[in-house]
Design an enzyme around this catalytic site. Sequence first.
Site, PDB file in Angstrom:
ATOM      1  CG  HIS A  51      26.562  63.479  15.611  1.00  0.00           C
ATOM      2  ND1 HIS A  51      26.315  62.834  14.301  1.00  0.00           N
ATOM      3  CD2 HIS A  51      26.267  62.808  16.495  1.00  0.00           C
ATOM      4  CE1 HIS A  51      25.988  61.540  14.742  1.00  0.00           C
ATOM      5  NE2 HIS A  51      25.867  61.518  15.938  1.00  0.00           N
TER       6      HIS A  51
ATOM      7  CE  LYS B  92      20.785  61.490  19.251  1.00  0.00           C
ATOM      8  NZ  LYS B  92      21.667  60.655  19.805  1.00  0.00           N
TER       9      LYS B  92
ATOM     10  CG  ASP C 194      22.201  68.396  14.842  1.00  0.00           C
ATOM     11  OD1 ASP C 194      21.118  67.996  15.541  1.00  0.00           O
ATOM     12  OD2 ASP C 194      23.402  67.609  14.853  1.00  0.00           O
TER      13      ASP C 194
ATOM     14  CB  CYS D 188      29.169  60.584  15.727  1.00  0.00           C
ATOM     15  SG  CYS D 188      28.607  58.891  15.779  1.00  0.00           S
TER      16      CYS D 188
ATOM     17  CD  GLN E  29      22.342  64.952  22.114  1.00  0.00           C
ATOM     18  OE1 GLN E  29      21.898  65.235  23.450  1.00  0.00           O
ATOM     19  NE2 GLN E  29      22.885  63.893  21.667  1.00  0.00           N
TER      20      GLN E  29
HETATM   21  N1  PLP Z   1      23.482  65.319  15.757  1.00  0.00           N
HETATM   22  C1  PLP Z   1      23.603  65.237  17.165  1.00  0.00           C
HETATM   23  C2  PLP Z   1      24.213  66.507  17.957  1.00  0.00           C
HETATM   24  C3  PLP Z   1      23.561  63.884  17.917  1.00  0.00           C
HETATM   25  O1  PLP Z   1      23.680  63.729  19.013  1.00  0.00           O
HETATM   26  C4  PLP Z   1      22.972  62.752  17.059  1.00  0.00           C
HETATM   27  C5  PLP Z   1      22.782  61.408  17.756  1.00  0.00           C
HETATM   28  O2  PLP Z   1      23.909  61.082  18.147  1.00  0.00           O
HETATM   29  C6  PLP Z   1      22.902  63.037  15.582  1.00  0.00           C
HETATM   30  C7  PLP Z   1      22.951  64.184  15.291  1.00  0.00           C
HETATM   31  C8  PLP Z   1      22.295  61.978  14.805  1.00  0.00           C
HETATM   32  O3  PLP Z   1      20.939  61.324  15.275  1.00  0.00           O
HETATM   33  P1  PLP Z   1      20.284  60.136  14.754  1.00  0.00           P
HETATM   34  O4  PLP Z   1      21.487  59.082  14.672  1.00  0.00           O
HETATM   35  O5  PLP Z   1      19.131  59.869  15.763  1.00  0.00           O
HETATM   36  O6  PLP Z   1      20.085  60.279  13.199  1.00  0.00           O
END
Ligand code: PLP
Length: 435
Positions: free
Chosen positions: A147, A250, A224, A390, A227
């Site tokens: 992401h 999430k 990260d 993203c 998910q």
């Molecule tokens: N990393 C992953 C794998 C994600 O799916 C997301 C959100 O879609 C993020 C990072 C970023 O999260 P946030 O926008 O809540 O900071």
Amino acid sequence: MTSSLSTTPAAALDQAEIAALRERFPILAREMNGHPLVYLDSGATSQRPTEVLDAERHFATHANAAVHRGAHLLAAEATESFEDARATVAAFIGADERELVWTSGATAALNIIAGAIGNASAGLGGAAAERFGLGPGDEIVVTELEHHANLIPWQQLAARTGATLRHLPVDENGVLSLDAATAVIGDRARILAFAHVSNVTGAIAPVTELVALAQRVGALTVLDACQSVPHLPVDVTELGVDFLVFSGHKMLGPNGIGALWGRRALLDALPPFLTGGSMITIVTLDGAEFLPAPQRFEAGTQPVSQAIALASAVRFLQDVGMDRIHATEAAYGRRLAAGLAAVPGIRLIGPQPGSPRAGLASFDVAGVHAHDVGQFFDDRGIAVRVGHHCAQPLHRRLGLTASTRASSYLYTLESEIEAFLDAAALVGPFFGVGR
Ligand code: PLP
């Protein structure tokens, strides 16, 4: 496979249990475009049960005060609730509460880690922070499927320090190969940052193996877990990583709250990134000394009601059982993968049928733009995510500009997965392609 997933499989939730759970999510009773809402976009943001909505409202209505500051009883109560929430969320990932830093989300958490390492590289933080210093010749390693939140902060850190950014490649389905990882993670690697579960492919990273590769060369690991923490049992000790991040919205929680977990010795040695009130011991006109973690990373007024609501979300998840949530969603993931792969003209991204995946699946319909696919589903009340999610570099590697993603959660019914798959089979014929 991570050890947290290798325990005896738990029973999936049965459909009656899920139907009962859904009663606690008022939004799921809505209709969209004349159809019952089928919400398959929890990978983007999850829905909130009444308990979580009530927890935030109750704090704002009856208990609101500035934490860690006021000398009055209301402030003391608010501080206690705030710190209790920290303990609840930390315990949820097997962590010590002194190691859990509140952030506004995963993006902020990743920027804080990268920014703090950048500050250490610039000489801030004294002798304790020297171990984090990066410079030319050092390597930061990410994967090709990240992401943007777990990519751009590292690009910026590389630009700031002169370090080189390298990536672990994925195959034509977007899946990481351990052989390729072994070749890339060499002696110069100082940081390895990767997603536990890909938000596009649903693949579950081989955390144990990747951590071993990083530890072999003394590189720090940043996971990260956006998910994974909402969907499967996660224990930071079992995973063996150094830092881990996730977002509240999430995992049934509110927006504006997330967490950064780090090993205490590392957090206490890192210089802060954001600075200001509430994170200091002594301030003079020329300088400041900082509190230990977690406060040294929590400058300014904190998202207190959101933290309390996130703790409520965690209790909800624990009551249902993370192992059962994972078992339920893993079955949905298998069904989504098999169902989509069987549709002529649909290309399933990520692990192919038969390989483990989380409860989400992304796909491309040959000859139809993902936005048109999304509109097709929306017309039938089915909410899916379309775009690059993203993850532009991953889509570029797959030869796509966009894809469509269906993602489940603990409130998803099997009938909704089937309604989605029935509709997926009609996309090609509707647009006159894939025959
Ligand atoms: N990393 C992953 C794998 C994600 O799916 C997301 C959100 O879609 C993020 C990072 C970023 O999260 P946030 O926008 O809540 O900071």
